[in-house]
Design a protein around this motif. Structure first.
Motif, PDB file in Angstrom:
ATOM      1  N   LEU A 124      18.562  10.010   0.963  1.00 33.74           N
ATOM      2  CA  LEU A 124      17.246   9.369   0.824  1.00 33.74           C
ATOM      3  C   LEU A 124      16.065  10.312   0.965  1.00 33.74           C
ATOM      4  N   TYR A 125      14.962   9.866   0.400  1.00 36.05           N
ATOM      5  CA  TYR A 125      13.638  10.471   0.650  1.00 36.05           C
ATOM      6  C   TYR A 125      13.433  10.514   2.174  1.00 36.05           C
ATOM      7  N   GLY A 126      12.836  11.631   2.664  1.00 32.38           N
ATOM      8  CA  GLY A 126      12.710  11.837   4.107  1.00 32.38           C
ATOM      9  C   GLY A 126      12.012  10.702   4.852  1.00 32.38           C
ATOM     10  N   GLY A 127      10.937  10.176   4.264  1.00 28.20           N
ATOM     11  CA  GLY A 127      10.205   9.093   4.934  1.00 28.20           C
ATOM     12  C   GLY A 127      11.083   7.862   5.108  1.00 28.20           C
ATOM     13  N   THR A 128      11.885   7.578   4.088  1.00 30.96           N
ATOM     14  CA  THR A 128      12.760   6.406   4.158  1.00 30.96           C
ATOM     15  C   THR A 128      13.878   6.648   5.182  1.00 30.96           C
ATOM     16  N   TYR A 129      14.367   7.883   5.222  1.00 24.68           N
ATOM     17  CA  TYR A 129      15.412   8.196   6.204  1.00 24.68           C
ATOM     18  C   TYR A 129      14.875   7.960   7.623  1.00 24.68           C
ATOM     19  N   CYS A 151       3.533   1.861  -6.439  1.00 24.39           N
ATOM     20  CA  CYS A 151       2.715   0.996  -5.591  1.00 24.39           C
ATOM     21  C   CYS A 151       1.718   1.813  -4.776  1.00 24.39           C
ATOM     22  N   THR A 152       2.013   3.055  -4.581  1.00 25.65           N
ATOM     23  CA  THR A 152       1.207   3.859  -3.671  1.00 25.65           C
ATOM     24  C   THR A 152      -0.223   3.998  -4.169  1.00 25.65           C
ATOM     25  N   GLY A 153      -1.144   3.774  -3.296  1.00 26.44           N
ATOM     26  CA  GLY A 153      -2.540   4.046  -3.590  1.00 26.44           C
ATOM     27  C   GLY A 153      -3.209   3.055  -4.507  1.00 26.44           C
ATOM     28  N   ALA A 174      19.964   1.919  -2.143  1.00 20.76           N
ATOM     29  CA  ALA A 174      20.095   3.247  -2.757  1.00 20.76           C
ATOM     30  C   ALA A 174      18.832   3.588  -3.529  1.00 20.76           C
ATOM     31  N   GLU A 175      18.673   4.860  -3.833  1.00 21.44           N
ATOM     32  CA  GLU A 175      17.587   5.303  -4.725  1.00 21.44           C
ATOM     33  C   GLU A 175      18.186   5.529  -6.103  1.00 21.44           C
ATOM     34  N   THR A 176      17.471   5.108  -7.149  1.00 20.09           N
ATOM     35  CA  THR A 176      18.036   5.286  -8.501  1.00 20.09           C
ATOM     36  C   THR A 176      18.259   6.763  -8.788  1.00 20.09           C
ATOM     37  N   ALA A 210       0.786  -1.235   0.000  1.00 19.23           N
ATOM     38  CA  ALA A 210       0.000   0.000   0.000  1.00 19.23           C
ATOM     39  C   ALA A 210       0.815   1.281   0.000  1.00 19.23           C
ATOM     40  N   SER A 211       2.095   1.226   0.272  1.00 19.05           N
ATOM     41  CA  SER A 211       2.880   2.466   0.274  1.00 19.05           C
ATOM     42  C   SER A 211       4.343   2.160   0.017  1.00 19.05           C
ATOM     43  N   GLY A 212       5.076   3.220  -0.265  1.00 22.21           N
ATOM     44  CA  GLY A 212       6.508   3.055  -0.481  1.00 22.21           C
ATOM     45  C   GLY A 212       7.203   2.510   0.752  1.00 22.21           C
ATOM     46  N   GLN A 213       6.833   3.040   1.923  1.00 17.93           N
ATOM     47  CA  GLN A 213       7.509   2.584   3.142  1.00 17.93           C
ATOM     48  C   GLN A 213       7.197   1.112   3.413  1.00 17.93           C
ATOM     49  N   SER A 214       5.989   0.681   3.042  1.00 23.47           N
ATOM     50  CA  SER A 214       5.673  -0.754   3.189  1.00 23.47           C
ATOM     51  C   SER A 214       6.563  -1.577   2.275  1.00 23.47           C
ATOM     52  N   VAL A 237      16.976  -1.453  -4.422  1.00 16.00           N
ATOM     53  CA  VAL A 237      16.870  -0.147  -5.069  1.00 16.00           C
ATOM     54  C   VAL A 237      15.445   0.388  -5.005  1.00 16.00           C
ATOM     55  N   ASP A 238      15.307   1.631  -4.604  1.00 16.46           N
ATOM     56  CA  ASP A 238      14.028   2.328  -4.666  1.00 16.46           C
ATOM     57  C   ASP A 238      14.009   3.111  -5.977  1.00 16.46           C
ATOM     58  N   ASN A 239      13.142   2.683  -6.884  1.00 13.85           N
ATOM     59  CA  ASN A 239      13.095   3.309  -8.210  1.00 13.85           C
ATOM     60  C   ASN A 239      11.891   4.244  -8.360  1.00 13.85           C
ATOM     61  N   THR A 240      11.470   4.831  -7.237  1.00 10.81           N
ATOM     62  CA  THR A 240      10.275   5.685  -7.282  1.00 10.81           C
ATOM     63  C   THR A 240      10.371   6.767  -8.344  1.00 10.81           C
ATOM     64  N   VAL A 241      11.461   7.484  -8.363  1.00 10.37           N
ATOM     65  CA  VAL A 241      11.546   8.618  -9.280  1.00 10.37           C
ATOM     66  C   VAL A 241      11.748   8.127 -10.714  1.00 10.37           C
ATOM     67  N   GLY A 249      17.932  10.095  -6.515  1.00  8.34           N
ATOM     68  CA  GLY A 249      17.672  10.488  -5.136  1.00  8.34           C
ATOM     69  C   GLY A 249      16.635  11.601  -5.031  1.00  8.34           C
ATOM     70  N   ASN A 250      15.777  11.488  -4.011  1.00 15.26           N
ATOM     71  CA  ASN A 250      14.787  12.532  -3.753  1.00 15.26           C
ATOM     72  C   ASN A 250      15.155  13.192  -2.417  1.00 15.26           C
ATOM     73  N   PRO A 251      15.427  14.482  -2.358  1.00  9.30           N
ATOM     74  CA  PRO A 251      15.139  15.496  -3.376  1.00  9.30           C
ATOM     75  C   PRO A 251      16.338  15.939  -4.215  1.00  9.30           C
ATOM     76  N   THR A 299       9.688  -0.455  -5.897  1.00 11.07           N
ATOM     77  CA  THR A 299       9.240   0.582  -6.833  1.00 11.07           C
ATOM     78  C   THR A 299       8.096   1.305  -6.164  1.00 11.07           C
ATOM     79  N   THR A 300       8.435   2.248  -5.322  1.00 13.87           N
ATOM     80  CA  THR A 300       7.459   2.680  -4.338  1.00 13.87           C
ATOM     81  C   THR A 300       6.349   3.551  -4.902  1.00 13.87           C
ATOM     82  N   ALA A 301       6.666   4.531  -5.682  1.00  8.95           N
ATOM     83  CA  ALA A 301       5.605   5.455  -6.091  1.00  8.95           C
ATOM     84  C   ALA A 301       4.531   4.725  -6.860  1.00  8.95           C
TER      85      ALA A 301
HETATM   86  C1  LIG Z   1      12.294   8.064  -3.230  1.00 10.72           C
HETATM   87  C2  LIG Z   1      10.917   7.887  -2.681  1.00 10.72           C
HETATM   88  N1  LIG Z   1      10.587   6.706  -2.109  1.00 10.72           N
HETATM   89  C3  LIG Z   1       9.335   6.515  -1.612  1.00 10.72           C
HETATM   90  C4  LIG Z   1       8.373   7.489  -1.696  1.00 10.72           C
HETATM   91  C5  LIG Z   1       6.962   7.267  -1.214  1.00 10.72           C
HETATM   92  O1  LIG Z   1       6.859   6.565  -0.043  1.00 10.72           O
HETATM   93  P1  LIG Z   1       5.431   6.464   0.675  1.00 10.72           P
HETATM   94  O2  LIG Z   1       4.468   5.859  -0.301  1.00 10.72           O
HETATM   95  O3  LIG Z   1       5.660   5.588   1.860  1.00 10.72           O
HETATM   96  O4  LIG Z   1       5.028   7.857   1.067  1.00 10.72           O
HETATM   97  C6  LIG Z   1       8.675   8.716  -2.274  1.00 10.72           C
HETATM   98  C7  LIG Z   1       7.663   9.770  -2.362  1.00 10.72           C
HETATM   99  O5  LIG Z   1       7.881  10.849  -2.816  1.00 10.72           O
HETATM  100  C8  LIG Z   1       9.972   8.907  -2.788  1.00 10.72           C
HETATM  101  O6  LIG Z   1      10.301  10.056  -3.374  1.00 10.72           O
END
Ligand SMILES: Cc1ncc(COP(=O)(O)O)c(C=O)c1O
Length: 250
Positions: A109-114, A246-248, A152-154, A83-87, A181-185, A156-158, A242-244
């Motif tokens: 890293l993305y703040g939530g992941t940090y 998956c979200t929602g 790592a993130e492919t 259900a979410s990237g963090q999941s 690898v988090d490939n959200t972006v 990095g956000n931000p 692949t978090t984004a």
């Molecule tokens: C790199 C990265 N990972 C994960 C997420 C999303 O995580 P979550 O669905 O837990 O908010 C984002 C959202 O912007 C992101 O930029």
């Protein structure tokens, strides 16, 4: 059939139009449970002798289309939607670590992941060491016998910086650990991280039984999502969150 491009895959992969109605949209199956044909059928499903739907938390035909689509877009063997990237990140890392294990992570890293890595995982007995995302040697130096993954993130956000993936993959490869690898972006359309040769080359480690991570010791194939093979979930050399995408979706 001609090779389908990413635009086609992102619209149609993983779905067969309903043979009876011809409906184009993916149906939303609002079921938790499934009817078994017989007690034998049920027994076979639960024993993983036969693929099929058992319970929606494990597999659902709507979610399965999404999972197959993401796998096709990313060039992976399979996918697991949550259900979410963090999941997604939590699932990926908890399944390959246990109490006392370490993860070496890029520090961009993305703040939530940090927060997950810095505050939550330590409460679960996992230590994450943050290293300079632009310095592959720092990853190498941080690896200890307890390290179970490089992360790592492919993109990095931000910061939108891109680590040296060939170097990081080689470091993980040489250490016999998966590169997560988090490939959200990137979300496949920008960078197909699973199918990139640097990822698919990472082998399973040949660790001894004493030091082997749980997945290395396991020879069983876990339950496959409908229609997909079970190998992905037992194949940490190609783990990707692949978090984004998956979200929602659930
Ligand atoms: C790199 C990265 N990972 C994960 C997420 C999303 O995580 P979550 O669905 O837990 O908010 C984002 C959202 O912007 C992101 O930029």
């Amino acid at each position: 059939m001609a090779k389908q491009g990413l635009s086609t895959l992102s619209l149609h992969a993983g779905q067969k139009a309903d043979p009876t109605t011809g409906a184009r949209a993916v149906p939303i199956y609002q079921t938790t449970s499934y009817v078994f044909k017989s007690t034998e059928h049920a027994a076979n499903l639960f024993a993983l002798k036969e693929f099929g739907n058992i319970y929606t938390r494990l597999m659902n035909p709507t979610t399965d289309v999404f999972e197959q689509r993401i796998a096709a877009i990313e060039g992976g063997t399979g996918a697991l939607a949550v259900a979410s990237g963090q999941s997604a990140i939590t699932y990926a890392l908890l399944s390959i670590t246990r109490l006392g294990d370490e993860i070496v992570s890029a520090n961009n890293l993305y703040g939530g992941t940090y927060q997950l890595f810095n505050n939550t995982l330590p409460k679960l007995g996992r230590t994450v060491k943050f290293v300079d995302s632009g310095n592959p040697d720092a990853f190498k130096r941080a690896i200890t016998p307890k390290t179970r993954a490089i992360y790592a993130e492919t993109i990095g956000n931000p910061k939108l910086d891109v680590p040296d993936f060939e170097a990081l993959a080689k470091i993980a490869h040489d250490a016999g650990i998966p590169f997560v690898v988090d490939n959200t972006v990137g979300v496949g359309l920008v960078k197909r991280s699973i199918s990139a040769p640097i990822f698919s080359r990472i082998p399973r480690p040949s660790t001894s039984a004493a030091t082997a991570p749980r997945w290395a010791a396991s020879s069983s194939t876990p339950a496959a999502s409908n229609g997909t093979t079970g190998s992905f979930r037992n194949s940490p050399s190609r783990i990707q969150a692949t978090t984004a995408s998956c979200t929602g979706t659930r």
